[in-house]
Motif scaffolding. Structure first.
Motif, PDB file in Angstrom:
ATOM      1  N   ALA A 486      16.172   8.070 -13.150  1.00 47.86           N
ATOM      2  CA  ALA A 486      17.411   8.570 -12.553  1.00 47.86           C
ATOM      3  C   ALA A 486      18.451   8.902 -13.628  1.00 47.86           C
ATOM      4  CB  ALA A 486      17.964   7.535 -11.572  1.00 47.86           C
ATOM      5  N   VAL A 487      18.570   8.034 -14.633  1.00 46.80           N
ATOM      6  CA  VAL A 487      19.528   8.269 -15.722  1.00 46.80           C
ATOM      7  C   VAL A 487      19.150   9.522 -16.509  1.00 46.80           C
ATOM      8  CG1 VAL A 487      20.460   7.358 -17.886  1.00 46.80           C
ATOM      9  CG2 VAL A 487      20.177   5.842 -15.930  1.00 46.80           C
ATOM     10  N   CYS A 488      17.844   9.711 -16.748  1.00 46.82           N
ATOM     11  CA  CYS A 488      17.380  10.921 -17.449  1.00 46.82           C
ATOM     12  C   CYS A 488      17.756  12.170 -16.664  1.00 46.82           C
ATOM     13  CB  CYS A 488      15.866  10.863 -17.649  1.00 46.82           C
ATOM     14  SG  CYS A 488      15.314   9.673 -18.878  1.00 46.82           S
ATOM     15  N   TYR A 489      17.535  12.132 -15.364  1.00 48.12           N
ATOM     16  CA  TYR A 489      17.895  13.285 -14.522  1.00 48.12           C
ATOM     17  C   TYR A 489      19.386  13.579 -14.618  1.00 48.12           C
ATOM     18  CZ  TYR A 489      13.807  14.853 -11.939  1.00 48.12           C
ATOM     19  OH  TYR A 489      12.634  15.459 -11.594  1.00 48.12           O
ATOM     20  N   GLU A 490      20.191  12.516 -14.614  1.00 44.63           N
ATOM     21  CA  GLU A 490      21.639  12.718 -14.667  1.00 44.63           C
ATOM     22  C   GLU A 490      22.066  13.272 -16.016  1.00 44.63           C
ATOM     23  OE1 GLU A 490      25.836  10.414 -13.700  1.00 44.63           O
ATOM     24  OE2 GLU A 490      23.985   9.265 -13.815  1.00 44.63           O
TER      25      GLU A 490
END
Length: 907
Positions: A486-490
């Motif tokens: 999720a952090v990578c996507y953000e």
């Protein structure tokens, strides 16, 4: 036998030497290294903190040092680096080695003004990190990037030409419903672009930007048995004796039978009797009897859980294992003890047993158990952070021969990542990647994914984390992997709806309380802080930040800092600047690292700006000066220069007549006029764009206005027009100057040009707005442009209606305009009803007005015109009796009263 014992002694000495002389140090290959990331350029500078100073000046980034030798080494390594010209256009060296106590420097000339530096010192690795970021608002958009984001895909993009598996695929929207960001949901999906993303959301830095390393995944050592319920007999069962062979064997079988019947007291008495009856051979069976006693202690302790009994039994096992020469028996005891110490997390004692177990299996050429023993040693060394010893053990020829390749690689990558060398992890993995047989060891996948994440290779990190979850979702670190995705996507600014779904997935499936809370905080930051226009649902998710009354868990310092930052930012985006300032002052920011401290100080500067701008709109000059003096050194001075903020403060000093204070302030502003201007963080949109030079010029204009030195005003306005000829505010200043000089025609012309401009107004101070509108209206009135004045006056009264109850300057303006409207209607003499309404409205709104006596007189005159002499007479008599009314008005009232009496007599 002698050969075996000799080998035993050698291995024991080897392990002792290995532990005593283990070396923890590691050398750095070079002083300066460069990293090219998709979002920024990173320069690592491995130097002592106190030997080097980093300065961000207007003409470039400077690395300064007094250490000539260090300077030469830095210069040598940087000279071998090829910098991306999108970030750094040139490197200039300033050598001073021939002059003592002189500062040598290296200057990095930035490619353009859109490049920003974010630097900090990492104590753990003893290095400066210099990140060159490209400001998205000013940077040119790459065609490829625009093309990629222009049409949102129905499914998540393919990474490395490989479909994303399980976890990510679960949140992919169906083809029928293409995700559209924010308030653009009503637009066609094909119109979605990067500009729309920027319109609806702030970038990642404005959300929950604190990122920290997750601990590497340690290979697990399987527990063969449940040591809470079983004994070593699981590995080495007690066999029956040949009780018919002799009375001795019969007695031994009796002891065993009592053991199996759990008659521990009778068993102990029988063993004592055996030792007395057969003293000559008792020592031959002591290991069997001690073994049964230890088992009995553990079995009897299953319910009571007495630690002292458990410890006694374990010590008995260790004593027997040292004494017996029976290989299966000794091996069984070691197997149980390793499982026991693993379960109890007793790494030191576990390592001692594992070493003995390893030597035993090698002596007996037991390859299968040698593998278990070797892996046990690796496991316990890892638990004890004996990283260098572990690396040495892995590289031993014997270990290389017996351990499976993937287990060896798993421990090698673990130890490398534990040392913080994530680049080496990636290098080793990519070298061995093709030879790995699937399913790949979970430790390899997870630690490589973490390494890619630390290296800012977020697309590769997503792919590796997703591979891990597709096979090993039952692992305790699966929550870490979901959150990392999720952090990578953000950070990659992928589709917001998909990113939000990934965060919700991480929240719903988290088993680790720290990961659960971190996912909640980051989800709140995405929806309720980064999003620019919030609805009720966005604000409702902030409940995730709250802890329940029963929550007594002590969260990590990293998590607390993230919570403090996001909670602070919820106050900022809501415009609650006073609450934000109170909350910020309660946060212990002094104990934070430099990078974290700068983040809070940057937000603090924006909070102070928000407070000052609100006060400026209300013309609260004294409060502005007070807030500035309190917080200028604490927050404002810690960030780059903000011209408009300086303008607010400088003009406030002028309005208060504090010209000495203003002169000092002006000099300080002038010293930093060439410094880089602030570009991050910008929580409050700067509705007035102004650079430093123009700001200083405006302050000179305003100060001379306040001193009524209009000759100087005119001189500075000539310079103003030369510097910024198209600035609409020039018309405002010209109009006000001409009004003060009573040139009403030019005043009206310039103010009209300013007011008719559809762009930014540039005037936000309530007193300035009021003075400007009054000057315009008065100029029209003085020019006898009554019809135009009426329209303008009506528009002013309508537009300033919401200010009336809370702003003194607007109240005075409305009073003046309303009065002039009455005078104009009275002079016109035709709009009787309109005059009556205007008078009544004025008397209702301005009961304490200085114009009230004049209004009452005009009211009486209008009554006379409508043949209401009795009412007019009453009003005129009240004016004559009122002591507050001027003599001039009283004389007019007496005159009109006499005319009424004469008229009534004539009639």
């Amino acid at each position: 036998m002698k050969q075996i014992k000799g080998m035993n002694n050698f291995l024991t000495i080897y392990f002792l030497a290995l532990f005593i002389f283990a070396d923890w140090s590691f050398a750095l290959d070079t002083i300066a290294t460069i990293e090219n990331h998709s979002t920024h350029l990173r320069l690592n500078l491995h130097v002592p903190r106190d030997q080097v100073e980093i300065e961000n000046l207007a003409d470039g980034i400077y690395i300064k040092t007094l250490n000539v030798e260090l300077y030469e080494n830095i210069k040598k390594t940087i000279g071998q680096i090829t910098f991306d010209n999108k970030y750094v256009s040139n490197v200039v060296y300033n050598d001073t080695k021939d002059r003592k106590d002189s500062v040598s420097s290296i200057k990095f000339q930035l490619a353009n003004k859109a490049i920003e530096l974010f630097s900090f010192y990492q104590d753990k690795e003893a290095k400066y990190i210099l990140d060159f970021w490209k400001n998205i608002e000013e940077a040119d958009l790459k065609p490829a990037l625009t093309k990629k984001i222009e049409t949102p895909p129905a499914n998540i993009p393919v990474i490395n030409e490989k479909p994303i598996a399980s976890e990510v695929a679960k949140i992919t929207p169906s083809p029928e419903k293409k995700p559209v960001v924010g308030k653009l949901a009503t637009e066609e999906p094909s119109k979605l672009s990067l500009f729309n993303f920027e319109k609806d959301y702030r970038d990642f830095r404005y959300g929950a930007p604190f990122i920290w390393d997750y601990s590497p995944l340690l290979p697990t050592l399987p527990e063969n048995i449940n040591v809470e319920l079983k004994t070593a007999e699981y590995f080495y069962p007690i066999k029956d004796r040949d009780f018919e062979k002799s009375p001795l064997e019969t007695h031994l079988q009796l002891n065993i039978n009592l053991y199996r019947q759990r008659k521990w007291g009778l068993m102990n008495k029988s063993i004592e009797l055996f030792n007395k009856k057969y003293p000559a051979v008792a020592n031959q069976y002591v290991d069997l009897h001690e073994y049964m006693k230890a088992n009995a202690l553990l079995m009897s302790n299953i319910q009571s859980k007495d630690p002292s009994l458990e410890k006694m039994a374990i010590n008995m096992y260790k004593t027997v294992s040292e004494r017996t020469d029976i290989y299966p028996f000794k091996k069984a005891l070691y197997q149980f003890l390793i499982s026991y110490h693993t379960h109890k997390d007793e790494a030191v004692m576990g390592l001692q047993v594992a070493k003995k177990y390893y030597v035993l299996t090698l002596e007996n050429f037991d390859r299968e158990d040698s593998i278990v023993a070797a892996e046990s040693i690796l496991y316990f060394l890892s638990k004890l952070n004996q990283i260098d010893t572990l690396k040495s053990f892995i590289e031993e020829k014997t270990t290389l021969k017996i351990l499976p390749a993937q287990i060896m690689l798993a421990y090698k990558l673990y130890t490398t990542l534990k040392l913080g060398d994530y680049k080496e992890v990636i290098k080793v993995y990519e070298k061995e990647q093709k030879s790995l047989v699937k399913p790949v060891h979970p430790v390899i996948i997870y630690n490589v994914a973490e390494s890619y994440f630390r290296n800012a290779d977020y697309d590769k990190a997503i792919s590796m984390y997703d591979d891990f979850l597709s096979i090993y979702s039952h692992y305790h670190v699966s929550g870490h992997a979901r959150l990392r995705i999720a952090v990578c996507y953000e950070m990659l600014e992928k589709n917001i709806n998909e990113t939000a779904e990934l965060y919700k997935n991480a929240i719903n499936r988290a088993s680790d309380i720290e990961i659960l809370y971190e996912a909640k905080i980051r989800y709140v930051a995405l929806r309720s802080v980064r999003k620019k226009i919030l609805d009720a649902d966005d604000k409702e998710v902030r409940v995730f930040l709250e802890k329940s009354e029963n929550d007594r868990y002590e969260y990590s310092h990293n998590l607390n800092k993230l919570l403090w930052l996001v909670r602070l930012r919820t106050f900022i985006v809501d415009g609650k600047f006073q609450e934000a300032l109170s909350y910020l002052n309660a946060i212990p920011i002094t104990s934070m690292s430099l990078g974290e401290l700068r983040m809070f100080e940057g937000d603090g500067a924006e909070i102070v700006y928000g407070i000052l701008f609100e006060l400026y709109r209300e013309s609260e000059y004294s409060k502005i000066v007070k807030v500035w003096e309190i917080y200028k050194d604490k927050y404002i001075s810690k960030v780059a220069m903000d011209p408009f903020l300086n303008f607010i403060v400088g003009s406030s000093y002028i309005r208060l007549g504090l010209f000495k204070g203003f002169d000092r302030l002006y000099m300080s502003f002038e010293k930093i006029k060439n410094s880089p201007e602030k570009t991050f963080p910008i929580w409050n949109d700067r509705i007035h764009t102004i650079d430093s030079k123009l700001m200083l010029l405006e302050l000179k204009v305003i100060s001379n206005f306040e001193l009524q030195n209009y000759t100087e005003v005119k001189k500075y306005l000539v310079e103003y027009e030369r510097v910024a000829p198209e600035t609409v505010k020039l018309n405002y200043y010209k109009g006000m100057m001409y009004f003060k000089l009573k040139d009403y025609k030019l005043a009206a012309k310039n103010l009209e040009e300013y007011l008719s401009n559809k762009g930014e107004s540039n005037v936000y101070d309530a007193s300035e707005v009021a003075q400007m509108l009054r000057a315009y209206a008065d100029s029209l009135y003085e020019l006898n442009m009554l019809e135009k004045f009426q329209k303008v006056a009506q528009a002013i009264l309508t537009d300033t209606n919401h200010y009336a109850s809370r702003n003194m300057f607007m109240l005075e303006l409305r009073e003046r305009i309303s009065y002039l409207m009455v005078e104009m209607l009275n002079a016109d003499g035709k709009k009787v009803d309109e005059l009556k309404d205007s008078i009544e409205q004025f008397k209702k709104n301005f009961k304490e007005s200085v114009y009230l006596s004049r209004i009452n007189y005009l009211h009486a005159m209008s009554l006379i015109k409508t043949n209401k002499e009795s009412e007019a007479k009453k009003l005129l008599e009240e004016l004559i009796k009122d002591e507050k009314v001027s003599d001039y008005i009283k004389e007019l009232a007496k005159s009109e009263l006499s005319l009424i009496k004469i008229k009534s007599r004539t009639l």
